[in-house]
Design a protein around this motif. Structure first.
Motif, PDB file in Angstrom:
ATOM      1  N   ALA A   1       0.828  -1.202   0.000  1.00  0.00           N
ATOM      2  CA  ALA A   1       0.000   0.000   0.000  1.00  0.00           C
ATOM      3  C   ALA A   1       0.865   1.255   0.000  1.00  0.00           C
ATOM      4  N   THR A   2       0.286   2.346  -0.453  1.00  0.00           N
ATOM      5  CA  THR A   2       0.939   3.649  -0.413  1.00  0.00           C
ATOM      6  C   THR A   2      -0.004   4.629   0.274  1.00  0.00           C
ATOM      7  N   THR A   3       0.479   5.834   0.505  1.00  0.00           N
ATOM      8  CA  THR A   3      -0.388   6.843   1.108  1.00  0.00           C
ATOM      9  C   THR A   3      -1.493   7.267   0.152  1.00  0.00           C
ATOM     10  N   ARG A   4      -1.332   6.985  -1.122  1.00  0.00           N
ATOM     11  CA  ARG A   4      -2.354   7.304  -2.122  1.00  0.00           C
ATOM     12  C   ARG A   4      -3.325   6.151  -2.371  1.00  0.00           C
ATOM     13  N   SER A   5      -3.102   5.007  -1.741  1.00  0.00           N
ATOM     14  CA  SER A   5      -3.986   3.849  -1.919  1.00  0.00           C
ATOM     15  C   SER A   5      -5.375   4.160  -1.375  1.00  0.00           C
ATOM     16  N   PRO A   6      -6.408   3.544  -1.964  1.00  0.00           N
ATOM     17  CA  PRO A   6      -7.768   3.785  -1.474  1.00  0.00           C
ATOM     18  C   PRO A   6      -7.946   3.319  -0.028  1.00  0.00           C
ATOM     19  N   VAL A   7      -8.695   4.094   0.722  1.00  0.00           N
ATOM     20  CA  VAL A   7      -8.988   3.750   2.117  1.00  0.00           C
ATOM     21  C   VAL A   7     -10.220   2.848   2.125  1.00  0.00           C
ATOM     22  N   VAL A   8     -10.085   1.676   2.739  1.00  0.00           N
ATOM     23  CA  VAL A   8     -11.179   0.716   2.801  1.00  0.00           C
ATOM     24  C   VAL A   8     -12.056   0.991   4.016  1.00  0.00           C
TER      25      VAL A   8
ATOM     26  N   SER B   1       5.229   4.960  -0.582  1.00  0.00           N
ATOM     27  CA  SER B   1       4.892   3.977   0.451  1.00  0.00           C
ATOM     28  C   SER B   1       5.356   4.434   1.831  1.00  0.00           C
ATOM     29  N   HIS B   2       6.146   5.491   1.900  1.00  0.00           N
ATOM     30  CA  HIS B   2       6.568   6.036   3.187  1.00  0.00           C
ATOM     31  C   HIS B   2       5.421   6.870   3.753  1.00  0.00           C
ATOM     32  N   TYR B   3       5.104   6.663   5.005  1.00  0.00           N
ATOM     33  CA  TYR B   3       4.007   7.373   5.641  1.00  0.00           C
ATOM     34  C   TYR B   3       4.532   8.228   6.786  1.00  0.00           C
TER      35      TYR B   3
END
Length: 114
Positions: A58-65, A87-89
């Protein structure tokens, strides 16, 4: 001579397969143990699921489930290591390790052992 070598090889393969089928299944702890590692959310945190074009992490731009509430317990035995920049948060102190939880992935530092 060639047929004798082929017959010997076939007999050896058959013997190995017969021994494998008759043997009892292995009873190792790693092979039969289910994941029982529980983690607790440090604060409210988003569960991300990688998009089809992002790869396995996942990345910080990935959809939030969904969101985990503070104190909510989840089961996780796998850590995904992000290598790309997105992928760094920054949540919970930052990092690039994501814990795989039911439904998606959560920044690893946002979870603590329960």
């Amino acid at each position: 001579m060639h047929s004798r070598r082929l017959f010997t090889t076939a007999a050896a393969v058959a013997a190995v397969l017969a021994a494998a089928w008759s043997a009892a299944p292995p009873t190792t702890a790693a092979g039969s143990a289910a994941c029982t590692s529980t983690w607790k959310a440090v604060r409210k945190v988003a569960v991300h699921r990688p998009a089809w074009n992002e790869g396995p992490v996942a990345t910080t731009r990935s959809p939030v489930v969904r969101y985990l509430r503070k104190g909510e317990r989840v089961t996780s035995c796998v850590v995904a290591v992000g290598r790309s920049g997105w992928s760094h948060y920054r949540e919970c102190g930052g990092g690039s390790l994501w814990r795989v939880v039911p439904g998606g992935q959560v920044p690893a530092r946002c979870l603590e052992r329960a």
